[in-house]
Scaffold this motif. Structure first.
Motif, PDB file in Angstrom:
ATOM      1  N   LEU A 323     -15.696  -5.032  -0.078  1.00  0.00           N
ATOM      2  CA  LEU A 323     -16.548  -4.677   1.052  1.00  0.00           C
ATOM      3  C   LEU A 323     -17.790  -5.558   1.127  1.00  0.00           C
ATOM      4  O   LEU A 323     -18.285  -5.851   2.220  1.00  0.00           O
ATOM      5  CB  LEU A 323     -16.965  -3.199   0.945  1.00  0.00           C
ATOM      6  CG  LEU A 323     -15.832  -2.181   1.084  1.00  0.00           C
ATOM      7  CD1 LEU A 323     -16.335  -0.779   0.797  1.00  0.00           C
ATOM      8  CD2 LEU A 323     -15.223  -2.250   2.489  1.00  0.00           C
ATOM      9  N   MET A 324     -18.281  -5.984  -0.039  1.00  0.00           N
ATOM     10  CA  MET A 324     -19.465  -6.838  -0.068  1.00  0.00           C
ATOM     11  C   MET A 324     -19.123  -8.299   0.164  1.00  0.00           C
ATOM     12  O   MET A 324     -19.990  -9.103   0.497  1.00  0.00           O
ATOM     13  CB  MET A 324     -20.188  -6.697  -1.419  1.00  0.00           C
ATOM     14  CG  MET A 324     -20.793  -5.321  -1.672  1.00  0.00           C
ATOM     15  SD  MET A 324     -22.000  -4.873  -0.414  1.00  0.00           S
ATOM     16  CE  MET A 324     -23.175  -6.211  -0.572  1.00  0.00           C
ATOM     17  N   GLY A 325     -17.858  -8.661  -0.040  1.00  0.00           N
ATOM     18  CA  GLY A 325     -17.450 -10.042   0.138  1.00  0.00           C
ATOM     19  C   GLY A 325     -17.975 -10.974  -0.928  1.00  0.00           C
ATOM     20  O   GLY A 325     -18.127 -12.179  -0.694  1.00  0.00           O
ATOM     21  N   ALA A 326     -18.252 -10.417  -2.140  1.00  0.00           N
ATOM     22  CA  ALA A 326     -18.785 -11.233  -3.244  1.00  0.00           C
ATOM     23  C   ALA A 326     -18.335 -10.618  -4.566  1.00  0.00           C
ATOM     24  O   ALA A 326     -18.257  -9.395  -4.692  1.00  0.00           O
ATOM     25  CB  ALA A 326     -20.307 -11.303  -3.191  1.00  0.00           C
ATOM     26  N   PRO A 327     -18.035 -11.461  -5.577  1.00  0.00           N
ATOM     27  CA  PRO A 327     -17.554 -10.949  -6.877  1.00  0.00           C
ATOM     28  C   PRO A 327     -18.690 -10.546  -7.808  1.00  0.00           C
ATOM     29  O   PRO A 327     -19.059 -11.279  -8.714  1.00  0.00           O
ATOM     30  CB  PRO A 327     -16.772 -12.138  -7.444  1.00  0.00           C
ATOM     31  CG  PRO A 327     -17.497 -13.341  -6.890  1.00  0.00           C
ATOM     32  CD  PRO A 327     -18.000 -12.938  -5.527  1.00  0.00           C
ATOM     33  N   HIS A 328     -19.265  -9.386  -7.589  1.00  0.00           N
ATOM     34  CA  HIS A 328     -20.329  -8.903  -8.467  1.00  0.00           C
ATOM     35  C   HIS A 328     -19.744  -8.390  -9.774  1.00  0.00           C
ATOM     36  O   HIS A 328     -18.679  -7.766  -9.789  1.00  0.00           O
ATOM     37  CB  HIS A 328     -21.113  -7.779  -7.783  1.00  0.00           C
ATOM     38  CG  HIS A 328     -21.834  -8.212  -6.548  1.00  0.00           C
ATOM     39  ND1 HIS A 328     -22.962  -9.006  -6.577  1.00  0.00           N
ATOM     40  CD2 HIS A 328     -21.579  -7.974  -5.231  1.00  0.00           C
ATOM     41  CE1 HIS A 328     -23.390  -9.230  -5.351  1.00  0.00           C
ATOM     42  NE2 HIS A 328     -22.565  -8.630  -4.513  1.00  0.00           N
ATOM     43  N   GLU A 329     -20.455  -8.618 -10.876  1.00  0.00           N
ATOM     44  CA  GLU A 329     -20.025  -8.135 -12.187  1.00  0.00           C
ATOM     45  C   GLU A 329     -20.785  -6.891 -12.619  1.00  0.00           C
ATOM     46  O   GLU A 329     -20.540  -6.353 -13.693  1.00  0.00           O
ATOM     47  CB  GLU A 329     -20.195  -9.232 -13.239  1.00  0.00           C
ATOM     48  CG  GLU A 329     -19.293 -10.440 -12.990  1.00  0.00           C
ATOM     49  CD  GLU A 329     -19.414 -11.479 -14.078  1.00  0.00           C
ATOM     50  OE1 GLU A 329     -20.128 -11.220 -15.072  1.00  0.00           O
ATOM     51  OE2 GLU A 329     -18.800 -12.556 -13.950  1.00  0.00           O
ATOM     52  N   SER A 330     -21.711  -6.418 -11.787  1.00  0.00           N
ATOM     53  CA  SER A 330     -22.459  -5.194 -12.065  1.00  0.00           C
ATOM     54  C   SER A 330     -23.113  -4.743 -10.773  1.00  0.00           C
ATOM     55  O   SER A 330     -23.043  -5.428  -9.743  1.00  0.00           O
ATOM     56  CB  SER A 330     -23.523  -5.432 -13.147  1.00  0.00           C
ATOM     57  OG  SER A 330     -24.604  -6.208 -12.625  1.00  0.00           O
ATOM     58  N   ALA A 331     -23.782  -3.602 -10.833  1.00  0.00           N
ATOM     59  CA  ALA A 331     -24.506  -3.096  -9.670  1.00  0.00           C
ATOM     60  C   ALA A 331     -25.878  -3.742  -9.529  1.00  0.00           C
ATOM     61  O   ALA A 331     -26.613  -3.413  -8.600  1.00  0.00           O
ATOM     62  CB  ALA A 331     -24.660  -1.578  -9.770  1.00  0.00           C
ATOM     63  N   LEU A 332     -26.214  -4.652 -10.441  1.00  0.00           N
ATOM     64  CA  LEU A 332     -27.536  -5.309 -10.453  1.00  0.00           C
ATOM     65  C   LEU A 332     -28.659  -4.297 -10.534  1.00  0.00           C
ATOM     66  O   LEU A 332     -29.751  -4.511 -10.008  1.00  0.00           O
ATOM     67  CB  LEU A 332     -27.705  -6.210  -9.221  1.00  0.00           C
ATOM     68  CG  LEU A 332     -26.685  -7.354  -9.090  1.00  0.00           C
ATOM     69  CD1 LEU A 332     -26.929  -8.157  -7.839  1.00  0.00           C
ATOM     70  CD2 LEU A 332     -26.727  -8.245 -10.316  1.00  0.00           C
ATOM     71  N   ASN A 333     -28.379  -3.181 -11.166  1.00  0.00           N
ATOM     72  CA  ASN A 333     -29.365  -2.132 -11.444  1.00  0.00           C
ATOM     73  C   ASN A 333     -28.741  -1.209 -12.480  1.00  0.00           C
ATOM     74  O   ASN A 333     -27.738  -0.549 -12.192  1.00  0.00           O
ATOM     75  CB  ASN A 333     -29.729  -1.370 -10.171  1.00  0.00           C
ATOM     76  CG  ASN A 333     -30.808  -0.314 -10.405  1.00  0.00           C
ATOM     77  OD1 ASN A 333     -30.640   0.596 -11.213  1.00  0.00           O
ATOM     78  ND2 ASN A 333     -31.911  -0.449  -9.687  1.00  0.00           N
ATOM     79  N   ALA A 334     -29.317  -1.156 -13.665  1.00  0.00           N
ATOM     80  CA  ALA A 334     -28.702  -0.396 -14.753  1.00  0.00           C
ATOM     81  C   ALA A 334     -28.626   1.089 -14.442  1.00  0.00           C
ATOM     82  O   ALA A 334     -27.647   1.756 -14.788  1.00  0.00           O
ATOM     83  CB  ALA A 334     -29.479  -0.625 -16.050  1.00  0.00           C
ATOM     84  N   TYR A 335     -29.635   1.619 -13.776  1.00  0.00           N
ATOM     85  CA  TYR A 335     -29.665   3.055 -13.487  1.00  0.00           C
ATOM     86  C   TYR A 335     -28.587   3.421 -12.457  1.00  0.00           C
ATOM     87  O   TYR A 335     -27.906   4.446 -12.600  1.00  0.00           O
ATOM     88  CB  TYR A 335     -31.051   3.452 -12.995  1.00  0.00           C
ATOM     89  CG  TYR A 335     -32.153   2.993 -13.909  1.00  0.00           C
ATOM     90  CD1 TYR A 335     -32.365   3.615 -15.136  1.00  0.00           C
ATOM     91  CD2 TYR A 335     -32.962   1.906 -13.575  1.00  0.00           C
ATOM     92  CE1 TYR A 335     -33.364   3.178 -16.006  1.00  0.00           C
ATOM     93  CE2 TYR A 335     -33.958   1.461 -14.430  1.00  0.00           C
ATOM     94  CZ  TYR A 335     -34.151   2.095 -15.643  1.00  0.00           C
ATOM     95  OH  TYR A 335     -35.136   1.645 -16.493  1.00  0.00           O
ATOM     96  N   LEU A 336     -28.418   2.569 -11.433  1.00  0.00           N
ATOM     97  CA  LEU A 336     -27.338   2.801 -10.473  1.00  0.00           C
ATOM     98  C   LEU A 336     -25.976   2.616 -11.129  1.00  0.00           C
ATOM     99  O   LEU A 336     -25.031   3.362 -10.846  1.00  0.00           O
ATOM    100  CB  LEU A 336     -27.488   1.843  -9.292  1.00  0.00           C
ATOM    101  CG  LEU A 336     -28.494   2.208  -8.205  1.00  0.00           C
ATOM    102  CD1 LEU A 336     -28.523   1.134  -7.137  1.00  0.00           C
ATOM    103  CD2 LEU A 336     -28.173   3.563  -7.596  1.00  0.00           C
ATOM    104  N   ASP A 337     -25.872   1.638 -12.014  1.00  0.00           N
ATOM    105  CA  ASP A 337     -24.598   1.387 -12.698  1.00  0.00           C
ATOM    106  C   ASP A 337     -24.198   2.582 -13.556  1.00  0.00           C
ATOM    107  O   ASP A 337     -23.026   2.986 -13.578  1.00  0.00           O
ATOM    108  CB  ASP A 337     -24.714   0.136 -13.569  1.00  0.00           C
ATOM    109  CG  ASP A 337     -23.609  -0.870 -13.289  1.00  0.00           C
ATOM    110  OD1 ASP A 337     -22.523  -0.427 -12.879  1.00  0.00           O
ATOM    111  OD2 ASP A 337     -23.831  -2.066 -13.460  1.00  0.00           O
ATOM    112  N   VAL A 338     -25.163   3.146 -14.270  1.00  0.00           N
ATOM    113  CA  VAL A 338     -24.879   4.326 -15.088  1.00  0.00           C
ATOM    114  C   VAL A 338     -24.443   5.492 -14.209  1.00  0.00           C
ATOM    115  O   VAL A 338     -23.484   6.208 -14.514  1.00  0.00           O
ATOM    116  CB  VAL A 338     -26.112   4.710 -15.923  1.00  0.00           C
ATOM    117  CG1 VAL A 338     -25.949   6.107 -16.521  1.00  0.00           C
ATOM    118  CG2 VAL A 338     -26.331   3.707 -17.041  1.00  0.00           C
TER     119      VAL A 338
END
Length: 437
Positions: A323-338
């Motif tokens: 949906l983002m059209g990019a290969p992200h390896e994380s949410a770029l925010n540890a709190y959101l990732d958790v």
């Protein structure tokens, strides 16, 4: 013969010299993880960390009579790791989730081992030595690749732009990771200088090296981290000058202020996202956060299962990237990732153990005269502020350093010491006093 070898092995595992070497190797391996993985292989890195965990278990077994449940590992840290394991049950790719949890456990166990076999001063010295070597090697590689050879280094994704004053990333993979490591180095080198643990020339040179590395990284987070570090240090030094009888009131005022700021940020989160989105440099990051929040709402309590990074893109991370059209390896925010992976329960455990460790470290730094106690709150400031824009603290060296700070803080101030007081059991010596060398 066998008994003699066994006795020598036990003596070696229990010695202070072996503990020092183990700490240097463990910190060096974790911080060099990107370089090891891309020059050798991921399995090489996993094997090295697994070997360190096995050796650490042997060291703790030899020292078992020195150890107690109090201060071994904080309750909330154990709860977070166990909840990550439980989340494997509802993950879509259970094998990937379980291997991600094994990596989480391995780095955490190595950090616990370091905290048990070395005191804070010894950890600061070891980390300072490792950071000096790695930052120096990073600058040397950048000069070699970008100036002397005028080429690139694909194995380390190093474009060789130091001749244009950056951005550079050294041997850490990204410029943001280099900035993160450089800020940790500044905090560590500053404490070393205050303690006179190294010669003045070495301390000044180390601070210059870390500052130059941060500047050449051209990371958008470097300035924010520098400001946060400067504010935390200034406030701590001011509090240390306040009379002991008035410090509690100052701590309460600071705590209330932080809670109010957090509440205001949460209430106006949509407007903040819109403002951030207006800045073109952060537009993609803000859009990613908004998309992650939409997936968080679908499993708000338990999350989608623990994976760590998104490298293999299991569901729903693959969908988010599509949906983002990019290969992200994380949410770029540890709190959101958790929250995405472990839900509200995981966020409460993660936020609780971080907040408690920071509070313990802050109180120790303000109450105790030795400058070594400044290291923990300064480190946690860098780690927790970085977590707002990156997920470094959930894997590899970031997770190891976070657990190291959490366990060290729990050793000095733990609610479980009340059990000893009620049972009239003599409290064990703190780590800084029980081991020589």
């Amino acid at each position: 013969m066998i008994r003699m070898l066994r006795a020598r092995l036990i003596d070696l595992l229990g010695s202070a010299d072996f503990a020092r070497v183990y700490t240097l190797i463990a910190l060096g391996t974790a911080l060099s993880g990107f370089a090891i993985e891309h020059i050798a292989s991921a399995w090489t890195l996993y094997s090295m960390m697994a070997g360190l965990a096995v050796v650490g278990a042997a060291m703790l077994w030899v020292r078992r009579r020195e150890l107690t449940l109090i201060g071994f590992a904080p309750t909330m840290l154990l709860g977070f790791v166990l909840w990550a394991l439980v989340s494997v049950a509802w993950a879509f790719d259970r094998w990937e989730s379980f291997t991600g949890w094994l990596e989480l456990l391995c780095y955490a166990f190595v950090a616990v081992t370091i905290a048990q076999v070395r005191d804070t001063m010894q950890v600061v010295r070891a980390l300072g030595d490792v950071l000096r070597a790695l930052l120096g090697l990073s600058i040397a590689l950048e000069v070699l690749v970008g100036i002397l050879l005028d080429t690139s280094f694909p194995q380390l994704a190093m474009p060789g732009d130091i001749a244009f004053l950056g951005p550079i990333q050294g041997m850490f993979g990204t410029r943001n990771m280099l900035a993160f490591v450089a800020m940790i180095a500044i905090a560590t080198f500053f404490v070393e200088w205050r303690l006179r643990a190294v010669a003045t020339g070495v301390a000044v040179g180390s601070l210059v090296l870390a500052g130059v590395s941060a500047a050449l990284s051209a990371s958008p987070t470097a300035l924010v981290l520098a400001c946060a570090l400067a504010v935390a240090l200034s406030v701590l030094l001011l509090i240390r000058r306040v009379r002991p009888g008035n410090r509690l009131d100052v701590h309460r005022a600071l705590g209330i202020g932080v809670v109010l700021l957090g509440a205001v940020a949460y209430l106006f989160r949509e407007r903040i996202f819109e403002t951030v989105n207006a800045a073109t440099a952060l537009a993609n990051r803000s859009a990613l956060w908004s998309e992650v929040l939409r997936w968080v709402e679908r499993r708000a309590i338990q999350g989608w299962g623990w994976y760590g990074d998104w490298l293999d893109e299991p569901f729903p991370f693959r969908t988010v990237n599509f949906l983002m059209g990019a290969p992200h390896e994380s949410a770029l925010n540890a709190y959101l990732d958790v929250t995405l992976q472990l839900g509200a329960v995981g966020l409460i455990l993660f936020g609780g153990m971080c907040a408690l460790a920071f509070a313990r470290g802050w109180v120790m730094a303000s109450e105790r005269r030795s400058s070594v106690y400044l290291w923990m709150p300064l480190m946690l400031t860098v780690i927790l502020v970085t977590s707002l824009a990156e997920s470094f603290t959930l894997e590899g060296p970031g997770w190891l350093l976070l657990v190291l700070c959490i366990v060290t803080a729990g050793q000095a101030r733990s609610w479980r010491t009340l059990i000893l007081d009620r049972q009239d059991i003599p409290e064990p010596l703190p780590p800084d006093d029980r081991r020589p060398g």
